[in-house]
Design a protein around this motif. Structure first.
Motif, short mmCIF file in Angstrom:
data_model
loop_
_atom_site.label_atom_id
_atom_site.label_comp_id
_atom_site.label_asym_id
_atom_site.label_seq_id
_atom_site.Cartn_x
_atom_site.Cartn_y
_atom_site.Cartn_z
N ALA A 158 17.92 -11.40 72.16
CA ALA A 158 18.78 -11.05 71.64
C ALA A 158 18.14 -11.65 70.46
CB ALA A 158 19.49 -11.97 71.83
N ARG A 159 17.11 -12.02 70.29
CA ARG A 159 16.79 -12.29 69.06
C ARG A 159 15.83 -11.15 68.52
NH1 ARG A 159 14.07 -16.22 66.25
NH2 ARG A 159 16.37 -17.39 66.61
N ASN B 218 8.94 -9.37 57.05
CA ASN B 218 8.53 -10.01 58.35
C ASN B 218 8.94 -11.45 57.12
OD1 ASN B 218 7.90 -8.15 59.62
ND2 ASN B 218 5.72 -8.49 59.73
N PRO B 219 7.75 -11.68 55.68
CA PRO B 219 8.60 -13.27 55.42
C PRO B 219 10.02 -13.55 55.05
CG PRO B 219 7.04 -11.97 54.05
CD PRO B 219 6.99 -10.85 55.33
N GLU B 220 10.99 -12.25 54.25
CA GLU B 220 12.13 -12.41 54.17
C GLU B 220 13.02 -12.54 55.88
OE1 GLU B 220 12.94 -8.73 52.20
OE2 GLU B 220 13.12 -9.51 50.03
N ILE B 221 12.95 -12.03 56.88
CA ILE B 221 12.98 -12.00 58.61
C ILE B 221 12.84 -13.55 58.98
CG2 ILE B 221 12.91 -11.00 60.75
CD1 ILE B 221 12.38 -8.16 59.72
N ALA C 155 6.67 -16.20 59.82
CA ALA C 155 6.55 -14.95 59.08
C ALA C 155 5.06 -13.84 60.41
CB ALA C 155 5.88 -14.67 58.09
N LYS C 156 4.58 -14.95 61.34
CA LYS C 156 4.24 -14.28 62.28
C LYS C 156 4.58 -14.12 63.45
CE LYS C 156 0.04 -15.90 65.51
NZ LYS C 156 -1.35 -17.07 65.62
N THR C 157 6.35 -15.35 64.07
CA THR C 157 6.24 -14.92 64.69
C THR C 157 7.45 -13.88 64.63
OG1 THR C 157 6.52 -17.26 65.39
CG2 THR C 157 8.47 -16.10 66.23
N ALA C 158 7.29 -13.56 63.57
CA ALA C 158 8.55 -12.26 63.16
C ALA C 158 7.72 -11.49 63.41
CB ALA C 158 9.23 -12.29 61.29
N SER C 159 6.33 -10.95 62.39
CA SER C 159 5.26 -9.49 62.66
C SER C 159 5.38 -9.34 64.43
CB SER C 159 3.79 -10.60 62.12
OG SER C 159 3.09 -9.37 62.67
N HIS D 230 7.70 -9.80 66.89
CA HIS D 230 9.59 -9.54 66.99
C HIS D 230 9.07 -8.09 67.18
CE1 HIS D 230 11.10 -12.99 68.97
NE2 HIS D 230 11.19 -13.49 67.43
N VAL D 231 8.85 -7.84 65.72
CA VAL D 231 8.61 -6.31 64.61
C VAL D 231 7.39 -5.55 65.65
CG1 VAL D 231 8.27 -5.40 63.07
CG2 VAL D 231 9.45 -6.57 63.23
N SER D 232 6.52 -6.39 66.42
CA SER D 232 5.48 -5.50 67.39
C SER D 232 6.45 -5.17 68.43
CB SER D 232 4.07 -6.19 67.11
OG SER D 232 3.79 -5.93 65.90
N ASN D 233 6.50 -6.11 68.85
CA ASN D 233 7.47 -5.68 70.09
C ASN D 233 8.90 -4.26 70.46
OD1 ASN D 233 5.84 -7.40 70.94
ND2 ASN D 233 7.21 -9.13 71.55
N ILE D 234 9.53 -4.52 69.19
CA ILE D 234 10.49 -3.69 69.17
C ILE D 234 9.91 -2.38 68.76
CG2 ILE D 234 12.07 -3.36 67.65
CD1 ILE D 234 12.20 -6.04 66.64
N LEU D 235 8.73 -2.19 68.00
CA LEU D 235 8.22 -1.42 67.68
C LEU D 235 7.63 0.19 69.49
CD1 LEU D 235 6.15 -1.19 64.63
CD2 LEU D 235 8.23 -0.55 65.11
N GLY D 236 7.29 -1.73 69.97
CA GLY D 236 7.56 -0.91 71.30
C GLY D 236 7.86 -0.87 72.21
N LYS D 237 8.76 -0.94 72.37
CA LYS D 237 10.12 -1.07 72.62
C LYS D 237 11.22 0.16 73.32
CE LYS D 237 10.53 -5.73 74.75
NZ LYS D 237 11.93 -6.59 74.44
#
Length: 691
Positions: free
Chosen positions: A618-619, A633-636, A644-648, A650-657
């Motif tokens: 969901a996140r 990432n800072p805006e997310i 910002a590190k956690t946002a990064s 999440h973005v990496s996980n999304i790209l992989g999936k």
């Protein structure tokens, strides 16, 4: 440069103030700081309430007035302790120790000797979660104490150092605890004697190598008795909690009554640490026997108390683990993930982090994120290496590491992990953490046999015999452990059939595989744990279909598919879908029901078919919405209240999936699939760029 107020001026920006300060000559700077310190001394209301000693300590130190800096730092430490600001208290006590040899008659100026300052620093370090520093302070104090002249003082320092070593996972902590008990005379009864007895008794159920239940009970009862004789309700409350831990788990009502008594005694003494220990003990006990909702309630109450008393980073972290664990059991994974994320941002002590990483790794593995699970295993391994054995740490780690190796199709390594974990079983490991290891071990044996490698099959056959032997010695406390036991039986029937098929030994032990999985599924239903229930439903369905019972198999597949979809457990959903295709079972209605029920089962508000089909949490789904809207990432991070590190991450996980290589491709995929009907308003930077 300056702004005016009704009674003075202030700098428009702190950077301007810093620039002006740094341009001052050393003599000017010292003189200015001295004037600030004098001004605050004459009028403490110039600074926020309670901050005057801290501000004075800073200014006197910058002015090179060592006497003023030392006395102010000591007063600041006292005020910080009253305000439950333990990190600041530790900083001020460290300043006192730094200045000690530079100020004549330092002890006379603050009314305490150096050992007293070291004792206070060791205690503040524990409360602040700085356990290594606490050991250093206690060790320094012990070097300055004459044991012959002050045996009780030396004993309490030994007890403090031993406890800090225990929190760090060191193996030599027991030496200090035993010596502390030896140093404090048994007569007359004293608070010091009760305190060291309670600490030694508390160690019993964490001691590797097994412990004598009668000895544990006797030591705990003596600690309660001496605390009452000495009239120390704070220690009495702590000893009552230890005594509750000495009782059999089956005597749950008596245990909870004793914990309630401990809370009452601690509350009368205004001793908050026993209150937190009672919450930690009760929530852990309830989760261990499968009372997940009650465990979560107890942990939530404790977290609020820990926050109120400034212990969010220490006791609060333990309680956060005790809250996240039942949420994981109940399938409320997104809520658990949020708790873990927020708790890790507190930078808790390292051993506590392993509990958070383990739960995070379990959810990642179940959802098919092998990279995140592998990261959790690697982080845990780095911390646990060389620490003393504690079943709640090493055994869940072994289970997660085994399951990860199996998901990576590395059965030989999985066997090695289980083999190493079994070495702990003779040392008093609890059944709560042992059954999951045995279940993972049985799966590893089946996977190894399936590899059709003669040497590997031989190792698996030998390990299977050890697993059976260990299972025969284990107890069962509560519905969750009973479900684990029944799952082990089913997994072992399957493993032995695989081993027999691979030519290891003779015929397999007779066993009703379908009946075993039906029993396991019923038990997990009773234990209210949806993920292992869904797994058991898959295995039960497989056995039913193999026996020709198509209707029963289809019913179990649909139930398992619904649960797996609700959890976002993509690998399990894929396995169920594969079996359904082979058996020509339609799962459409079950998957639709699962998508609709996502929020209630922990899938979060975004529990829609597209999210679950893509394997996104969901996140991650919410982060993808912001990525598709062009957020950085800072805006997310700012919008979702994460780093910002956690946002990064999440973005990496999304790209992989999603199988894409850039944020632009991810955004294009979201638009192409029409994942979102509404996007957030553009950020100010985007609006400016468009203009």
């Amino acid at each position: 440069m300056l702004l005016t107020e009704s009674d003075g001026y202030l700098f428009r920006h702190s950077l301007i103030r810093e620039a002006v300060h740094d341009e001052l000559l050393p003599g000017e700077r010292g003189s200015l700081h001295g004037r600030f310190a004098e001004a605050i001394r004459h009028d403490p209301l110039l600074v926020p309430p309670g901050r005057a000693p801290v501000e004075q300590a800073y200014h006197w130190y910058a002015a090179h007035d060592m006497t003023g800096a030392l006395t102010s730092a000591w007063q600041a430490a006292v005020e910080s302790a009253k305000a439950l600001a333990y990190a600041e208290q530790l900083a001020m006590l460290s300043r006192v120790l730094e200045l000690w040899d530079k100020v004549p008659d330092a002890a006379g100026r603050i009314g305490r000797d150096r050992v007293a300052v070291l004792e206070a620093a060791a205690q503040a370090a524990e409360l602040a979660g700085e356990y290594d520093r606490g050991v250093t302070f206690a060790h320094a104090a012990l070097r300055e104490v004459d044991v012959t002249a002050e045996p009780v003082r030396a004993a309490l320092l030994r007890e403090a150092r031993g406890h800090l070593k225990y929190l760090l996972g060191r193996t030599d902590y027991m030496d200090d605890l035993r010596e502390a008990v030896r140093l404090v005379p048994a007569s007359p009864p004293s608070s010091a004697r009760a305190r060291v007895l309670e600490r030694l008794a508390h160690d019993h159920h964490h001691r590797h190598g097994g412990w004598d239940a009668a000895e544990f009970l006797a030591d705990a009862e003596e600690a309660v008795k001496v605390a009452r004789q000495a009239g120390d309700p704070a220690v009495e409350a702590a000893a009552l909690i230890t005594l509750a831990c000495a009782l059999p788990v089956a005597d749950l009502d008596r245990i909870r009554a004793m914990l309630a008594e401990a809370r009452a005694v601690g509350a009368r003494a205004q001793a908050y640490r026993p209150l937190l220990r009672a919450d930690i003990t009760e929530s852990d006990l309830l989760e261990g026997i499968g009372q997940h909702k009650l465990a979560a309630e107890a942990a939530r109450a404790g977290i609020a108390t820990a926050r109120d008393y400034g212990l969010a980073r220490t006791s609060g972290v333990v309680l956060a683990i005790n809250l996240a664990e039942p949420l994981v059991s109940l399938g409320q994974w997104d809520e658990a993930a949020g708790i873990i994320e927020r708790t890790l941002e507190l930078s808790p002590p390292w051993l506590s982090r392993t509990g958070l990483w383990r739960l995070s790794g379990e959810m990642a593995l179940a959802r098919g994120d092998l990279a995140a699970a592998a990261e959790s295993v690697a982080s845990m391994s780095a911390v646990l290496e060389g620490t003393r054995f504690k079943d709640e740490l090493q055994l869940p780690f072994a289970r997660l590491a085994t399951e990860l190796r199996l998901a990576q199709e590395r059965p030989a390594e999985a066997l090695s992990v289980v083999d190493g974990a079994l070495g702990y079983f003779g040392g008093g490991a609890s059944s709560r953490y042992s059954w999951p290891v045995l279940v993972a071990g049985a799966r590893a044996c089946a996977a190894a046999a399936g590899a059709r490698d003669e040497a590997l099959t031989g190792r698996a056959a030998a390990l299977a015999g050890r697993l059976r032997a260990e299972a025969d010695r284990l107890d069962v406390d509560g519905p969750a452990q009973e479900a684990g036991r029944l799952t082990f039986i089913a997994e072992m029937i399957h493993a032995e059939r695989e081993l027999a098929g691979a030519g290891a030994g003779g015929a397999p032990e007779p066993g009703d595989l379908r009946g075993a999985w039906d029993a396991a599924a019923d038990a997990w239903e009773t234990a209210s744990q949806p993920y292992p229930l869904a797994m058991a439903m898959l295995r039960s369905a497989d056995a039913a279909l193999a026996s020709g019972d198509r209707d029963s198999g289809a019913e179990r597949l649909r139930r398992g598919a619904e649960l797996a979809a609700q959890l976002g457990a993509a690998p399990l959903s894929d396995d169920i879908a594969l079996l359904a295709r082979r058996a020509r079972v339609d799962l459409g209605a079950a998957l639709g029901a699962g998508a609709g029920a996502g929020a209630g089962a922990g899938a979060g508000a975004g529990g829609r078919p597209e999210q679950e089909r893509l394997g996104l949490t969901a996140r991650e789904f919410e982060v993808l919405r912001l990525v598709a809207a062009g957020r950085s990432n800072p805006e997310i991070a700012a919008e979702l209240f994460i780093s910002a590190k956690t946002a990064s991450v999440h973005v990496s996980n999304i790209l992989g999936k999603l199988g894409v290589t850039s944020r632009g491709e991810a955004a294009a995929t979201a638009h192409r699939l029409r994942l979102f009907d509404v996007f957030p308003e553009p950020s100010q930077a985007e609006a400016n760029a468009r203009r």
